[in-house]
Design a protein around this motif. Structure first.
Motif, PDB file in Angstrom:
ATOM      1  N   ASP A 288       0.933  -1.206   0.105  1.00 29.48           N
ATOM      2  CA  ASP A 288      -0.041  -0.063   0.029  1.00 29.48           C
ATOM      3  C   ASP A 288       0.893   1.288  -0.059  1.00 29.48           C
ATOM      4  OD1 ASP A 288       0.869   0.612   2.606  1.00 29.48           O
ATOM      5  OD2 ASP A 288      -0.844  -0.388   3.532  1.00 29.48           O
ATOM      6  N   LEU A 289       0.239   2.615  -0.021  1.00 35.06           N
ATOM      7  CA  LEU A 289       1.012   3.724  -0.142  1.00 35.06           C
ATOM      8  C   LEU A 289       2.210   3.910   1.011  1.00 35.06           C
ATOM      9  CD1 LEU A 289      -1.114   6.018  -2.118  1.00 35.06           C
ATOM     10  CD2 LEU A 289       0.550   4.666  -2.905  1.00 35.06           C
ATOM     11  N   GLN A 290       1.718   3.234   2.416  1.00 39.08           N
ATOM     12  CA  GLN A 290       2.657   3.415   3.305  1.00 39.08           C
ATOM     13  C   GLN A 290       3.871   2.434   3.347  1.00 39.08           C
ATOM     14  OE1 GLN A 290       2.069   6.014   5.278  1.00 39.08           O
ATOM     15  NE2 GLN A 290       0.391   6.333   3.881  1.00 39.08           N
ATOM     16  N   GLY A 291       3.893   1.609   2.360  1.00 39.69           N
ATOM     17  CA  GLY A 291       4.700   0.571   2.153  1.00 39.69           C
ATOM     18  C   GLY A 291       4.513  -0.780   2.890  1.00 39.69           C
ATOM     19  N   PRO A 305      10.011   1.402   0.897  1.00 38.07           N
ATOM     20  CA  PRO A 305       9.708   3.008   1.450  1.00 38.07           C
ATOM     21  C   PRO A 305      10.115   4.079   0.904  1.00 38.07           C
ATOM     22  CG  PRO A 305      10.793   1.314   3.116  1.00 38.07           C
ATOM     23  CD  PRO A 305      10.771   0.784   1.910  1.00 38.07           C
ATOM     24  N   MET A 306      11.116   3.824  -0.132  1.00 39.48           N
ATOM     25  CA  MET A 306      11.431   4.825  -1.086  1.00 39.48           C
ATOM     26  C   MET A 306      10.528   5.188  -2.220  1.00 39.48           C
ATOM     27  SD  MET A 306      15.186   5.677  -3.057  1.00 39.48           S
ATOM     28  CE  MET A 306      15.246   4.021  -3.799  1.00 39.48           C
ATOM     29  N   HIS A 307       9.990   3.995  -2.525  1.00 37.55           N
ATOM     30  CA  HIS A 307       8.940   4.129  -3.828  1.00 37.55           C
ATOM     31  C   HIS A 307       7.597   4.819  -3.360  1.00 37.55           C
ATOM     32  CE1 HIS A 307      10.806   1.459  -6.911  1.00 37.55           C
ATOM     33  NE2 HIS A 307      11.734   1.409  -5.861  1.00 37.55           N
ATOM     34  N   TYR A 311       5.451   8.308  -4.197  1.00 43.52           N
ATOM     35  CA  TYR A 311       3.976   8.199  -4.432  1.00 43.52           C
ATOM     36  C   TYR A 311       3.312   9.069  -3.690  1.00 43.52           C
ATOM     37  CZ  TYR A 311       4.993   4.347  -7.770  1.00 43.52           C
ATOM     38  OH  TYR A 311       5.240   3.489  -8.574  1.00 43.52           O
ATOM     39  N   ARG A 312       3.378   9.293  -2.334  1.00 42.72           N
ATOM     40  CA  ARG A 312       2.547   9.970  -1.503  1.00 42.72           C
ATOM     41  C   ARG A 312       2.945  11.601  -1.627  1.00 42.72           C
ATOM     42  NH1 ARG A 312       4.607   6.118   2.193  1.00 42.72           N
ATOM     43  NH2 ARG A 312       5.959   7.827   3.264  1.00 42.72           N
ATOM     44  N   ALA A 313       4.028  11.886  -1.799  1.00 36.41           N
ATOM     45  CA  ALA A 313       4.471  13.343  -2.228  1.00 36.41           C
ATOM     46  C   ALA A 313       4.144  13.639  -3.701  1.00 36.41           C
ATOM     47  CB  ALA A 313       6.053  13.422  -2.212  1.00 36.41           C
ATOM     48  N   ARG A 314       4.141  12.761  -4.819  1.00 38.44           N
ATOM     49  CA  ARG A 314       3.974  13.271  -6.006  1.00 38.44           C
ATOM     50  C   ARG A 314       2.645  12.465  -6.534  1.00 38.44           C
ATOM     51  NH1 ARG A 314       8.345  15.193  -9.104  1.00 38.44           N
ATOM     52  NH2 ARG A 314       6.974  15.222 -10.776  1.00 38.44           N
ATOM     53  N   GLU A 315       1.615  12.957  -6.662  1.00 39.65           N
ATOM     54  CA  GLU A 315       0.386  12.169  -7.252  1.00 39.65           C
ATOM     55  C   GLU A 315       0.254  12.178  -8.627  1.00 39.65           C
ATOM     56  OE1 GLU A 315      -3.053  14.437  -6.141  1.00 39.65           O
ATOM     57  OE2 GLU A 315      -2.824  14.135  -3.672  1.00 39.65           O
ATOM     58  N   ASP A 316       1.412  12.732  -9.266  1.00 41.25           N
ATOM     59  CA  ASP A 316       1.368  12.839 -10.644  1.00 41.25           C
ATOM     60  C   ASP A 316       2.129  11.525 -11.263  1.00 41.25           C
ATOM     61  OD1 ASP A 316       3.598  14.281  -9.634  1.00 41.25           O
ATOM     62  OD2 ASP A 316       4.484  14.701 -11.376  1.00 41.25           O
ATOM     63  N   THR A 362      15.662   2.878   3.709  1.00 40.83           N
ATOM     64  CA  THR A 362      15.035   3.430   4.804  1.00 40.83           C
ATOM     65  C   THR A 362      14.237   4.352   4.456  1.00 40.83           C
ATOM     66  OG1 THR A 362      17.127   4.921   4.905  1.00 40.83           O
ATOM     67  CG2 THR A 362      17.412   3.189   6.178  1.00 40.83           C
ATOM     68  N   GLU A 363      13.404   4.815   5.452  1.00 39.64           N
ATOM     69  CA  GLU A 363      12.528   6.136   5.325  1.00 39.64           C
ATOM     70  C   GLU A 363      13.321   7.584   4.941  1.00 39.64           C
ATOM     71  OE1 GLU A 363       9.392   6.182   4.913  1.00 39.64           O
ATOM     72  OE2 GLU A 363       8.632   4.241   5.727  1.00 39.64           O
ATOM     73  N   ALA A 364      14.617   7.328   5.436  1.00 37.89           N
ATOM     74  CA  ALA A 364      15.458   8.645   5.442  1.00 37.89           C
ATOM     75  C   ALA A 364      15.878   8.647   4.030  1.00 37.89           C
ATOM     76  CB  ALA A 364      16.486   8.459   6.384  1.00 37.89           C
TER      77      ALA A 364
END
Length: 442
Positions: A288-291, A305-307, A311-316, A362-364
């Motif tokens: 899902d969008l939370q990874g 987590p990077m992918h 996706y969460r930051a860029r809806e396009d 990592t999330e970072a």
């Protein structure tokens, strides 16, 4: 041949990986050799036989002291180096000796390959160099064994080549591939600049991460209870197909990199640590969008987590491609952006920006990628790592990955012989506007 000395599976591995060494450019002619252990016996490449002519039944077997006990062919002249390592390193089940060109360049200089790329951690904190000794001698075997010690999975053999080890021959071969890849990146980086070298702390962390690479977690085991079914069929097919394409186009090696395709609130992404040629649409997991993995028997890529952060930051964005393409990764190891020395850079923006180094998976790292991409870029470099590209579709993201590597190569080659001309911002703006409708019918 005694029943215990048959080693049918191991002899087949020697035949298969010998041919693969040639295909992957890790050796020429009859150079290099491979061995596989089974108990107190070792199957090893025959001496002086072209790899494409070696059949499993041609592969000789020696004991742990190097004595020839089975098979009509003479064992490799380097049998001592193989058996000494296998005998003294109980964790080693396979040994691969190559003459791969970039690594052999550093071997000929007597210089180790330092940690300018994070994949060095498959080997250790560097690829050390064993002092020169005549090939096929007990002295060379001793030098290699002492250089490997207990902590390294590979070493260079001065004025000679590479020795790689692993729990299995498959793992040893993967290490040999990583040695050559890291050697290429470092060679190219020092040819045009000064690469950033990862700290001992960063490499130690990476070594610990790689010890568990591809393993399942409890949460992933729970996900196996949820079948993928008919969900995201087109997206899973695209992930499978483009993973193979990445290998074919030279955008990655081994199992490096990852591909994902989004549909609504779910993302199809390649499984972790699985060779691309073995991935089918049915084996592609979903997150899902939370990874969080929501379907699939195989664990999703460690870079989920990077992918999903992108996706969460860029809806396009509908597709993300992460590669280890060699020319772009050279600038990632320099921690320099790829500048606009070729007009096709406009597929990505006015440049391909670069992040600082951050631990993979990592999330970072996801946060750094999101920051570097912003709202305007279609690609960015990950410091000491590789490339991230994005697009409205995964196919568009893949096209940008190809353009990024192409521009990186042109910029690298221009830097190697002179000072490239950089396009003006106004021209980049014009190109970007044109590429926005590229291929569209008016």
């Amino acid at each position: 041949m005694t029943p215990e000395a048959k080693l049918d599976t191991e002899r087949t591995k020697i035949s298969e990986f010998g041919q693969r060494m040639l295909k992957d450019g890790l050796t020429l002619g009859t150079g290099g050799n491979i061995s596989v252990r089974n108990g107190n016996h070792v199957a090893i490449s025959p001496s002086g036989v072209p790899y494409d002519e070696i059949e499993p039944e041609d592969v000789p077997v020696v004991d742990l002291e190097g004595d020839h006990i089975a098979g009509e062919s003479k064992p490799s002249s380097e049998f001592r180096m193989h058996t000494d390592v296998i005998r003294e390193r109980p964790d080693v089940g396979g040994v691969v000796h190559t003459h791969s060109p970039y690594a052999s360049t550093f071997a000929s200089m007597g210089e180790p390959i330092p940690a300018s790329h994070y994949l060095i951690a498959f080997i250790g904190d560097e690829v050390p160099v064993a002092p020169y000794e005549t090939y096929g001698t007990a002295e060379l075997a001793t030098a290699a064994l002492e250089t490997l010690g207990e902590e390294y999975n590979a070493c260079l053999l001065e004025n000679h080549g590479v020795l790689a080890v692993g729990e299995t021959v498959d793992e040893a071969y993967e290490v040999a591939m990583m040695v050559e890849y890291c050697a290429q990146i470092h060679y190219q980086a020092i040819s045009v600049g000064e690469p950033e070298i990862l700290s001992n702390e960063a490499v130690t962390e990476l070594i610990e991460i790689f010890e568990h690479y591809g393993e399942h977690t409890d949460s992933q085991d729970e996900a196996t209870e949820v079948p993928v079914g008919d969900a995201l069929q087109a997206e899973r097919a695209a992930v499978s197909e483009l993973g193979r394409q990445m290998l074919e186009d030279g955008l990655t090696k081994g199992t490096g990199g990852n591909v994902s395709s989004r549909n609504g609130e779910e993302v199809a992404i390649n499984p972790s640590g699985v060779p691309y040629e073995e991935i089918t649409p049915e084996t592609v997991p979903l997150v899902d969008l939370q990874g969080e993995q929501v379907a699939g028997k195989l664990p999703a890529s460690s870079e989920s987590p990077m992918h999903t952060a992108i996706y969460r930051a860029r809806e396009d964005v509908g597709g993300v491609v992460h590669t280890h393409s060699p020319y772009a990764s050279t600038f990632a190891s320099l921690q320099e952006p790829i500048e606009a020395s070729h007009y096709l850079i406009a597929f990505a923006g006015d440049q391909v920006p670069v992040t600082a180094y951050e631990t993979p998976a990592t999330e970072a790292l996801g946060e750094l990628a999101v920051e570097a991409l912003g709202d305007e870029y279609g690609a960015c470099l990950l410091g000491n790592h590789g490339v991230i590209t994005i697009g409205e579709s995964v196919e568009e993201a893949y096209e940008i990955a190809l353009m990024t590597e192409y521009c990186a190569r042109i910029h690298y080659q221009a830097r190697s012989v002179g000072e490239p001309k950089i396009l003006a911002d106004t021209e980049i703006k014009t190109l970007t506007e044109r590429f926005a409708d590229y291929g569209q019918q008016s």
